[in-house]
Design an enzyme around this catalytic site. Structure first.
Site, short mmCIF file in Angstrom:
data_model
loop_
_atom_site.label_atom_id
_atom_site.label_comp_id
_atom_site.label_asym_id
_atom_site.label_seq_id
_atom_site.Cartn_x
_atom_site.Cartn_y
_atom_site.Cartn_z
N ARG A 102 0.87 -1.19 0.00
CA ARG A 102 0.00 0.00 0.00
C ARG A 102 0.90 1.23 0.00
O ARG A 102 1.69 1.40 0.92
CB ARG A 102 -0.93 0.02 1.22
CG ARG A 102 -1.67 1.34 1.35
CD ARG A 102 -2.79 1.31 2.37
NE ARG A 102 -3.93 0.57 1.88
CZ ARG A 102 -5.17 0.67 2.40
NH1 ARG A 102 -5.39 1.48 3.41
NH2 ARG A 102 -6.16 -0.04 1.90
N HIS A 129 -7.55 0.73 -6.41
CA HIS A 129 -7.71 -0.14 -5.24
C HIS A 129 -8.40 -1.43 -5.68
O HIS A 129 -9.54 -1.71 -5.31
CB HIS A 129 -8.56 0.61 -4.19
CG HIS A 129 -8.49 0.02 -2.81
ND1 HIS A 129 -7.69 -1.04 -2.48
CD2 HIS A 129 -9.15 0.37 -1.67
CE1 HIS A 129 -7.85 -1.33 -1.20
NE2 HIS A 129 -8.73 -0.49 -0.69
N GLN A 132 -10.16 -4.05 -3.25
CA GLN A 132 -11.44 -3.58 -2.73
C GLN A 132 -12.59 -3.90 -3.70
O GLN A 132 -13.65 -4.38 -3.29
CB GLN A 132 -11.38 -2.06 -2.51
CG GLN A 132 -12.70 -1.46 -2.04
CD GLN A 132 -13.06 -1.89 -0.64
OE1 GLN A 132 -12.27 -1.80 0.26
NE2 GLN A 132 -14.29 -2.38 -0.46
N ASP A 220 -17.44 7.23 -1.73
CA ASP A 220 -16.23 7.06 -0.91
C ASP A 220 -15.94 8.40 -0.26
O ASP A 220 -16.56 9.43 -0.58
CB ASP A 220 -15.06 6.61 -1.82
CG ASP A 220 -13.80 6.26 -1.03
OD1 ASP A 220 -13.88 6.07 0.20
OD2 ASP A 220 -12.72 6.17 -1.66
N CYS A 259 -16.52 1.58 0.49
CA CYS A 259 -15.36 0.74 0.85
C CYS A 259 -14.96 0.87 2.31
O CYS A 259 -14.29 0.00 2.85
CB CYS A 259 -14.19 1.06 -0.05
SG CYS A 259 -13.51 2.72 0.16
N ARG A 287 -13.94 -8.63 2.14
CA ARG A 287 -12.52 -8.40 1.85
C ARG A 287 -11.71 -9.66 2.18
O ARG A 287 -10.81 -10.04 1.45
CB ARG A 287 -11.98 -7.21 2.67
CG ARG A 287 -12.53 -5.84 2.32
CD ARG A 287 -12.17 -5.37 0.93
NE ARG A 287 -10.74 -5.37 0.67
CZ ARG A 287 -9.88 -4.40 0.99
NH1 ARG A 287 -10.32 -3.32 1.60
NH2 ARG A 287 -8.60 -4.47 0.68
#
Ligand code: CP
Ligand code: NVA
Length: 306
Positions: A102, A129, A132, A220, A259, A287
């Site tokens: 990340r 991402h 996700q 988001d 998310c 996830r």
């Protein structure tokens, strides 16, 4: 040398493989997994930004498949003192079997993947991402059936998460509509990709028109990690908040997704986030299951998804 199975973005893995991953994730969620599939394998996770879900779900996924995990952060490793990403990749490749990274910039991720001699997974960059959105598509299909030809409506900042939704719209065959103010719209780069790959993506400044009839409404945070000028962003994005009135324009059985982490009262009201159409807890839970098939594919290829 065989080509490494990096999981860098949803546009760099073929649609058939992505579909197999979702099938395996759903199967493992329902029936349990192979507790020894990754025995003897170690995952290194490198975090240059905070994480709760990605960190814990990858660690638990790896452990439940029989593998081990080590975690590095700039503070406490030589990354924080200027050792290059490429050198870090070369070192980690001597000790572990794959890397989840990340980082703030896509270029760091590519530097890691280029220098590593083991697979690298994108755990979020400023550009995308993908892990996700694997969980998100899994979740939509779990609660509402096939996502093919459905309409997903995004309201707010067209950020890294939105870019991965755009990739997914081509790979899984759904329509993706975006409502955002001019300064926070998708980049030319991602829209060109969408056009080249036949993705059905549209952009407007009208949240009501965007959400009308949609099967899924998604948003988001207005201020992603590393974003400057939070106050300015909040002012510009205010008209794009997902509230009950906006949700009422969507299809009768529409779901709300996010998310997480969510900032109630900014990008969505608490009424929507905690309301009956929200599937955010299933989404977060998935996830774990989505990470398992990503790990299996990176390390074992098609055999891992059999
Ligand atoms: N959604 C997500 O990636 O959450 P974390 O930042 O907690 O990993
Ligand atoms: N767009 C957000 C996602 C967090 C999981 C960010 O990049 O901060």
């Amino acid at each position: 040398m065989t080509e490494l199975r990096h999981f860098l973005d949803l546009d760099s893995v073929d649609a058939e493989t992505l579909r197999s991953m979702l099938d395996v994730s759903a199967r493992m969620k329902n029936a349990g997994g192979n507790e020894t599939a990754l025995a003897g394998k170690t995952l290194a996770m490198v975090f240059e930004k905070p994480s709760t879900r990605t960190r814990v779900s990858f660690e638990v996924a790896m452990q439940s498949l029989g593998g081990k995990v080590v975690i590095l952060e700039p503070e406490g490793s030589q990354l924080g003192r200027g050792e290059t990403v490429a050198d870090t990749a070369r070192i980690l490749s001597q000790y572990v079997d794959l890397i989840m990274y990340r980082t703030s910039s896509e270029s760091n991720l590519l530097e890691m993947a280029d220098a590593a001699s083991i697979p690298v997974i994108n755990g979020l960059t400023d550009w995308s991402h993908p892990c996700q959105i694997m969980a998100d598509v899994m979740t939509y299909e779990e609660v509402a059936g096939s996502i093919s030809d459905r309409v997903v409506a995004w309201c707010g900042d067209a950020n890294n998460v939105a870019n991965s939704w755009i990739h997914a719209s081509a790979q899984f065959g759904f329509e993706f509509r975006i409502a955002s103010p001019e300064e926070f719209r998708p980049t030319t780069r991602i829209m060109d990709w969408a056009e080249t790959h036949g993705a059905r993506v549209s952009v407007s400044g009208d949240p009501v028109a965007t959400v009308t009839g949609a099967d899924c409404v998604v948003t988001d945070t207005w201020v992603s990690m590393g974003d400057a000028e939070a106050a300015k962003r909040r002012t510009a994005l205010e008209p794009f908040r997902v509230n009950a009135e906006l949700m009422a324009r969507a299809a009768d059985k529409a779901v709300f997704m996010h998310c997480l982490p969510v900032y109630r009262g900014d990008e969505a009201t608490a009424e929507v986030v905690d309301g009956p159409q929200s599937v955010i807890w299933t989404e977060a839970g998935n996830r774990l299951h989505a990470q398992k098939s990503i790990l299996l594919w990176c390390l074992l290829g098609g055999a891992g998804l059999a």
